[in-house]
Design a protein around this motif. Structure first.
Motif, short mmCIF file in Angstrom:
data_model
loop_
_atom_site.label_atom_id
_atom_site.label_comp_id
_atom_site.label_asym_id
_atom_site.label_seq_id
_atom_site.Cartn_x
_atom_site.Cartn_y
_atom_site.Cartn_z
N LEU A 1 2.41 10.18 -13.07
CA LEU A 1 3.14 11.43 -13.30
C LEU A 1 2.48 12.29 -14.37
N LEU A 2 1.91 11.67 -15.38
CA LEU A 2 1.33 12.41 -16.50
C LEU A 2 -0.08 12.92 -16.24
N GLU A 3 -0.87 12.18 -15.45
CA GLU A 3 -2.30 12.48 -15.39
C GLU A 3 -2.86 12.72 -13.99
N SER A 4 -2.20 12.23 -12.98
CA SER A 4 -2.76 12.38 -11.63
C SER A 4 -2.46 13.78 -11.09
N LYS A 5 -3.01 14.06 -9.92
CA LYS A 5 -2.79 15.35 -9.28
C LYS A 5 -2.95 15.19 -7.78
N SER A 6 -2.44 16.15 -7.05
CA SER A 6 -2.57 16.12 -5.59
C SER A 6 -3.97 16.59 -5.20
N VAL A 7 -4.70 15.73 -4.50
CA VAL A 7 -6.07 16.04 -4.07
C VAL A 7 -6.17 15.79 -2.57
N ALA A 8 -6.74 16.74 -1.84
CA ALA A 8 -6.87 16.59 -0.40
C ALA A 8 -7.78 15.41 -0.06
N TRP A 9 -7.38 14.65 0.92
CA TRP A 9 -8.16 13.51 1.38
C TRP A 9 -9.10 13.97 2.50
N LYS A 10 -10.38 13.68 2.32
CA LYS A 10 -11.39 14.11 3.31
C LYS A 10 -11.59 13.06 4.41
N ASP A 11 -10.67 12.13 4.50
CA ASP A 11 -10.68 11.09 5.54
C ASP A 11 -11.88 10.17 5.43
N ASP A 12 -12.32 9.92 4.19
CA ASP A 12 -13.41 8.99 3.95
C ASP A 12 -12.90 7.89 3.03
N TRP A 13 -13.64 6.78 2.99
CA TRP A 13 -13.25 5.64 2.17
C TRP A 13 -14.38 5.29 1.21
N LYS A 14 -14.00 4.84 0.02
CA LYS A 14 -14.97 4.51 -1.02
C LYS A 14 -14.70 3.12 -1.58
N THR A 15 -15.77 2.40 -1.88
CA THR A 15 -15.59 1.20 -2.68
C THR A 15 -15.39 1.61 -4.13
N PHE A 16 -14.92 0.69 -4.94
CA PHE A 16 -14.74 0.99 -6.35
C PHE A 16 -16.06 1.39 -6.99
N ARG A 17 -17.13 0.68 -6.65
CA ARG A 17 -18.43 0.93 -7.24
C ARG A 17 -18.93 2.33 -6.92
N GLU A 18 -18.59 2.87 -5.76
CA GLU A 18 -19.12 4.17 -5.33
C GLU A 18 -18.47 5.35 -6.04
N MET A 19 -17.36 5.13 -6.70
CA MET A 19 -16.66 6.22 -7.36
C MET A 19 -17.14 6.40 -8.79
N PRO A 20 -16.89 7.56 -9.41
CA PRO A 20 -17.35 7.80 -10.78
C PRO A 20 -16.90 6.69 -11.74
N TRP A 21 -17.82 6.25 -12.57
CA TRP A 21 -17.63 5.20 -13.56
C TRP A 21 -17.47 3.82 -12.92
N GLY A 22 -17.60 3.74 -11.60
CA GLY A 22 -17.41 2.46 -10.93
C GLY A 22 -18.40 1.41 -11.37
N GLU A 23 -19.65 1.82 -11.57
CA GLU A 23 -20.68 0.87 -11.97
C GLU A 23 -20.36 0.26 -13.34
N LEU A 24 -19.82 1.08 -14.23
CA LEU A 24 -19.51 0.62 -15.59
C LEU A 24 -18.38 -0.41 -15.59
N TYR A 25 -17.40 -0.21 -14.71
CA TYR A 25 -16.22 -1.08 -14.68
C TYR A 25 -16.31 -2.17 -13.63
N ILE A 26 -17.44 -2.27 -12.90
CA ILE A 26 -17.49 -3.14 -11.74
C ILE A 26 -17.30 -4.62 -12.10
N LYS A 27 -17.81 -5.05 -13.25
CA LYS A 27 -17.69 -6.47 -13.60
C LYS A 27 -16.23 -6.88 -13.82
N PRO A 28 -15.48 -6.17 -14.69
CA PRO A 28 -14.06 -6.55 -14.83
C PRO A 28 -13.28 -6.33 -13.54
N TYR A 29 -13.65 -5.28 -12.78
CA TYR A 29 -12.96 -5.02 -11.52
C TYR A 29 -13.16 -6.17 -10.54
N THR A 30 -14.40 -6.65 -10.45
CA THR A 30 -14.69 -7.74 -9.52
C THR A 30 -13.86 -8.98 -9.85
#
Length: 203
Positions: A80-109
């Motif tokens: 509620l505080l930080e997100s926003k409505s963003v149109a979905w382009k009907d594509d899918w992303k892995t966590f790693r492919e998104m911004p900052w994903g590489e930095l967080y990939i180890k704890p995420y995995t």
């Protein structure tokens, strides 16, 4: 409030304070799909609807069931505080492919992918039954795969592969491409954690 569990209660208290000061109209402008009746926001998370009062925070489940734990409540407040409505382009992303994903990939995995693999890849039939019970859309990927509406315009897919004598169980989670703009990387981690926990609770 006396703080006992610092890991969960300190961040929750922080966002509870920010929420009390937030402008309800600004929230509805950023998130037009979130209903606001002048007293409560109505948010649907993985098929369960919650009412969140404002400015004094209180959470209730519309189905009258048990409330989610504090990390999930913190996630709802951050949405509620930080997100926003963003149109979905009907594509899918892995966590790693998104911004900052590489930095967080180890704890995420460790926190998400490995947990999903060993929670569901060892009990594929129970995983499938739980996802079907939740009304998820079946996918033709993995030994079992399903698509969920997480919250608002955001969707997630989870696929699991059963382990055998040669290979350990495996899992993959994909995010609708609007997660790139709509959620901070730490919230994408939490989203994966929440998805696993809710499916597990339905097993």
């Amino acid at each position: 409030m006396q703080i006992e569990n610092h890991k969960e209660e300190v961040p929750f208290s922080h966002y509870e304070e920010l929420f009390a000061k937030a402008d309800a109209q600004q929230i509805t402008l950023r998130l037009p799909q979130v209903k606001w009746d002048g007293n409560e926001f109505y948010v649907n998370l993985l098929g369960r609807e919650y009412a969140i009062s404002h400015p004094v925070y209180a959470l209730r489940a519309i189905d009258g069931g048990q409330l989610p734990p504090l990390p999930v409540q913190t996630f709802l407040l951050r949405y509620l505080l930080e997100s926003k409505s963003v149109a979905w382009k009907d594509d899918w992303k892995t966590f790693r492919e998104m911004p900052w994903g590489e930095l967080y990939i180890k704890p995420y995995t460790g926190r998400v992918l490995t947990r999903a693999a060993f929670t569901f890849g060892t009990r594929v039939a129970a995983f499938r039954a739980a996802c079907e019970k939740m009304g998820a859309k079946a996918l033709p990927h993995g030994d079992a795969g399903f698509q969920f509406d997480l919250i608002g315009d955001y969707a997630m897919q989870i696929m699991v592969w059963e382990g055998d004598e040669e290979f350990p169980p495996n899992a993959q989670i994909l995010y609708s491409d609007n997660f790139e703009e709509g959620f901070a990387p730490e919230d994408r981690v939490v989203a994966g954690d929440i998805l696993i926990s809710v499916i597990k609770a339905n097993m």
